[in-house]
Design a protein around this motif. Sequence first.
Motif, PDB file in Angstrom:
ATOM      1  N   LEU A  15       0.827  -1.196   0.000  1.00 28.09           N
ATOM      2  CA  LEU A  15       0.000   0.000   0.000  1.00 28.09           C
ATOM      3  C   LEU A  15       0.859   1.242   0.000  1.00 28.09           C
ATOM      4  N   CYS A  16       0.309   2.327  -0.547  1.00 32.54           N
ATOM      5  CA  CYS A  16       0.915   3.643  -0.438  1.00 32.54           C
ATOM      6  C   CYS A  16      -0.008   4.503   0.410  1.00 32.54           C
ATOM      7  N   GLY A  17       0.519   5.543   0.948  1.00 27.67           N
ATOM      8  CA  GLY A  17      -0.296   6.473   1.710  1.00 27.67           C
ATOM      9  C   GLY A  17       0.528   7.193   2.750  1.00 27.67           C
ATOM     10  N   LEU A  18       0.492   8.507   2.730  1.00 28.49           N
ATOM     11  CA  LEU A  18       1.223   9.289   3.710  1.00 28.49           C
ATOM     12  C   LEU A  18       0.582   9.136   5.077  1.00 28.49           C
ATOM     13  N   SER A  19       1.423   9.061   6.093  1.00 28.57           N
ATOM     14  CA  SER A  19       0.908   8.972   7.456  1.00 28.57           C
ATOM     15  C   SER A  19       0.114  10.228   7.802  1.00 28.57           C
ATOM     16  N   PRO A  33       6.412  10.106   6.644  1.00 26.14           N
ATOM     17  CA  PRO A  33       6.652   8.744   6.161  1.00 26.14           C
ATOM     18  C   PRO A  33       5.460   8.202   5.384  1.00 26.14           C
ATOM     19  N   ASP A  34       5.772   7.389   4.386  1.00 29.97           N
ATOM     20  CA  ASP A  34       4.751   6.785   3.539  1.00 29.97           C
ATOM     21  C   ASP A  34       4.780   5.268   3.711  1.00 29.97           C
ATOM     22  N   LEU A  35       3.636   4.644   3.595  1.00 34.16           N
ATOM     23  CA  LEU A  35       3.541   3.191   3.736  1.00 34.16           C
ATOM     24  C   LEU A  35       4.417   2.427   2.743  1.00 34.16           C
ATOM     25  N   SER A  36       4.739   3.047   1.642  1.00 36.69           N
ATOM     26  CA  SER A  36       5.571   2.393   0.638  1.00 36.69           C
ATOM     27  C   SER A  36       7.024   2.269   1.076  1.00 36.69           C
ATOM     28  N   GLY A  37       7.436   3.077   2.053  1.00 36.85           N
ATOM     29  CA  GLY A  37       8.841   3.158   2.446  1.00 36.85           C
ATOM     30  C   GLY A  37       9.519   4.410   1.946  1.00 36.85           C
ATOM     31  N   ALA A  38       8.815   5.219   1.171  1.00 33.33           N
ATOM     32  CA  ALA A  38       9.319   6.528   0.769  1.00 33.33           C
ATOM     33  C   ALA A  38       9.018   7.537   1.876  1.00 33.33           C
ATOM     34  N   ILE A  39       9.550   8.748   1.715  1.00 33.68           N
ATOM     35  CA  ILE A  39       9.245   9.821   2.655  1.00 33.68           C
ATOM     36  C   ILE A  39       9.072  11.109   1.862  1.00 33.68           C
ATOM     37  N   ALA A  81       2.980   4.534  -7.840  1.00 34.95           N
ATOM     38  CA  ALA A  81       1.856   4.729  -6.934  1.00 34.95           C
ATOM     39  C   ALA A  81       2.181   5.773  -5.873  1.00 34.95           C
ATOM     40  N   ALA A  82       3.409   5.752  -5.352  1.00 34.18           N
ATOM     41  CA  ALA A  82       3.820   6.746  -4.362  1.00 34.18           C
ATOM     42  C   ALA A  82       3.869   8.139  -4.973  1.00 34.18           C
ATOM     43  N   ARG A  87       2.385  13.543  -5.562  1.00 30.91           N
ATOM     44  CA  ARG A  87       2.532  14.560  -6.613  1.00 30.91           C
ATOM     45  C   ARG A  87       3.691  15.524  -6.327  1.00 30.91           C
ATOM     46  N   PRO A  88       4.904  15.024  -6.137  1.00 27.29           N
ATOM     47  CA  PRO A  88       6.035  15.911  -5.842  1.00 27.29           C
ATOM     48  C   PRO A  88       6.549  16.609  -7.095  1.00 27.29           C
ATOM     49  N   ARG A  89       7.301  17.670  -6.878  1.00 27.84           N
ATOM     50  CA  ARG A  89       8.011  18.307  -7.987  1.00 27.84           C
ATOM     51  C   ARG A  89       9.358  17.636  -8.222  1.00 27.84           C
TER      52      ARG A  89
END
Length: 242
Positions: A15-19, A33-39, A81-82, A87-89
Amino acid sequence: MPFSPKPRTPSPTRLCGLSRSHRITLSGIDFIPDLSGAIFAPEFSALLVADLHLEKGTSLARRGVHLPPYDTRESLLQLEAALEATRPRRLIFLGDSFHDQGARERIDAADLTLLRSITARVETVWITGNHDPAPPEDVGGIIIEEMELGPVSLRHQPKMLRADEAEISGHLHPAAAIHARGHRIRCRCFIADHRRLIMPAFGSYTGALSVRSEAFKGLFGDFHVWMIGDQAVHCFPAARVR
């Protein structure tokens, strides 16, 4: 028998999704932190990702360990998905994005097209790692050894910090374990104190190293971990970590 070429297009497995409830703050900058492991760094509209290790599956296959050769595609679909969720620049890879120097030659044509489509849509920075000291130059984006995001240094491997320095890195693939309701629960995690954040590995075939292992000693003061569960990110103090 080696696996056949890569015909399938799987859906992201995580799953993806920002905390909604957690922020990791370094030098006054909030990172979500994001569920994907990205930040995600909203102040800079930047998504940070560490340790994809693209084409690890084909590297293992060459050594006789035959795993399904879909890790690159699954990691890239997870990344897409992340990106859609945040939607980052800017997209910043914190090193070891490619598992080895031959990964570019082994990557499937469809996966290469997908990667190039990602880097064409968002400003992309590749920070070099120990597995990929010279990332491929034909996949889009710029290649650098380190960079600054405001007052925070971004690099692959953690370093000794100056008195006024904060840092985000990858490399160590952190995981944490806690005991809850009679069960031991172990998950990939972000680990941070007020000066340093180490990110979990993003790649589909990457392992994870306990934050209680020797590799983490001396890097943190009174730290917290943000463990990535099935549905949410959960924060625990060092005293809860086993």
